[in-house]
Motif scaffolding. Structure first.
Motif, PDB file in Angstrom:
ATOM      1  N   THR A   9     -64.620 108.064  38.031  1.00  0.00           N
ATOM      2  CA  THR A   9     -64.587 108.791  39.443  1.00  0.00           C
ATOM      3  C   THR A   9     -63.608 110.162  39.470  1.00  0.00           C
ATOM      4  O   THR A   9     -62.849 110.432  38.387  1.00  0.00           O
ATOM      5  CB  THR A   9     -63.789 107.717  40.224  1.00  0.00           C
ATOM      6  N   GLU A  13     -65.310 111.560  47.819  1.00  0.00           N
ATOM      7  CA  GLU A  13     -65.789 110.697  48.707  1.00  0.00           C
ATOM      8  C   GLU A  13     -66.939 110.242  48.142  1.00  0.00           C
ATOM      9  O   GLU A  13     -67.443 108.924  48.200  1.00  0.00           O
ATOM     10  CB  GLU A  13     -66.015 111.103  50.042  1.00  0.00           C
ATOM     11  N   GLN A  16     -66.806 107.888  45.335  1.00  0.00           N
ATOM     12  CA  GLN A  16     -66.125 106.492  46.001  1.00  0.00           C
ATOM     13  C   GLN A  16     -67.415 105.553  46.048  1.00  0.00           C
ATOM     14  O   GLN A  16     -67.329 104.265  45.886  1.00  0.00           O
ATOM     15  CB  GLN A  16     -65.559 106.610  47.218  1.00  0.00           C
ATOM     16  N   VAL A  19     -67.465 103.750  42.603  1.00  0.00           N
ATOM     17  CA  VAL A  19     -66.185 102.838  42.631  1.00  0.00           C
ATOM     18  C   VAL A  19     -66.510 101.704  43.433  1.00  0.00           C
ATOM     19  O   VAL A  19     -66.477 100.541  42.803  1.00  0.00           O
ATOM     20  CB  VAL A  19     -65.108 103.494  43.003  1.00  0.00           C
ATOM     21  N   ASN A  20     -66.963 101.852  44.553  1.00  0.00           N
ATOM     22  CA  ASN A  20     -67.151 100.451  45.317  1.00  0.00           C
ATOM     23  C   ASN A  20     -68.522  99.646  44.821  1.00  0.00           C
ATOM     24  O   ASN A  20     -68.130  98.348  44.811  1.00  0.00           O
ATOM     25  CB  ASN A  20     -67.671 100.899  46.864  1.00  0.00           C
ATOM     26  N   THR A  75     -56.034 109.529  42.553  1.00  0.00           N
ATOM     27  CA  THR A  75     -57.565 109.172  42.356  1.00  0.00           C
ATOM     28  C   THR A  75     -57.228 107.617  41.695  1.00  0.00           C
ATOM     29  O   THR A  75     -57.992 106.827  42.222  1.00  0.00           O
ATOM     30  CB  THR A  75     -57.996 110.052  41.447  1.00  0.00           C
ATOM     31  N   ASP A  78     -55.757 104.851  44.159  1.00  0.00           N
ATOM     32  CA  ASP A  78     -56.774 104.551  45.088  1.00  0.00           C
ATOM     33  C   ASP A  78     -57.694 103.503  44.807  1.00  0.00           C
ATOM     34  O   ASP A  78     -57.945 102.679  45.460  1.00  0.00           O
ATOM     35  CB  ASP A  78     -57.303 105.734  45.843  1.00  0.00           C
ATOM     36  N   ALA A  79     -58.002 103.914  43.738  1.00  0.00           N
ATOM     37  CA  ALA A  79     -59.267 102.997  42.947  1.00  0.00           C
ATOM     38  C   ALA A  79     -58.653 101.474  42.627  1.00  0.00           C
ATOM     39  O   ALA A  79     -59.299 100.494  42.581  1.00  0.00           O
ATOM     40  CB  ALA A  79     -59.899 103.568  41.716  1.00  0.00           C
TER      41      ALA A  79
END
Length: 150
Positions: A9, A13, A16, A19-20, A75, A78-79
């Motif tokens: 990542t 946005e 993401q 990542v999701n 980053t 957040d992940a």
């Protein structure tokens, strides 16, 4: 089937989405994840120097490195928080001063990942040629299977 999933990542946005998807896949198959972000080296352009303009390189390079490290830490934090919310076992890795695609493939190989989940803008034709694609480079050079999320 998948024991260790690598999820690159850049903190955007758009990234993401990858990542999701990677975290949800890991949760569904009981895999661990490595979330990686790569920061590129400070670029020094020869044309600017030959034109007589040269920034104070030590300060500029140091400031660049510090800002890149700070952005990478955010980053990854957040992940990791997203992984924690899903109950996914996650490790985070920051690779500084490297070419992203090469670093992603190197981490996948050295850590024996079973899958790379990476986002792609899905650009085609001239836009892709002009803008480049880290995802395309990962696809063309990885021996590890790659799942591309658009």
């Amino acid at each position: 089937m998948y024991k260790l999933i690598l999820i690159p990542t850049d903190g955007s946005e758009f990234a993401q989405k990858g990542v999701n998807h990677g975290l949800n896949l890991a949760r569904s198959v009981g895999a661990k994840v490595i979330i990686v972000t790569v920061t590129e080296p400070f670029a020094i352009y020869g044309a600017a120097a030959s034109a007589g303009w040269a920034p104070p390189l030590m300060e500029t390079a140091a400031e660049y490195e510090a800002s890149q490290t700070q952005a990478a830490e955010k980053t990854l934090a957040d992940a990791r928080a997203a992984a924690d919310r899903l109950g996914v076992d996650a490790e985070t890795v920051h690779i500084p001063q490297a070419h992203p695609a090469e670093a992603i493939v190197e981490v996948a190989n050295s850590r024996h990942c079973s899958l790379i989940v990476i986002a792609s803008h899905g650009r085609r034709g001239l836009r892709r040629l002009l803008l480049g694609s880290q995802t395309s480079e990962v696809l063309s050079s990885s021996s590890v299977p790659v799942l591309v999320v658009t």
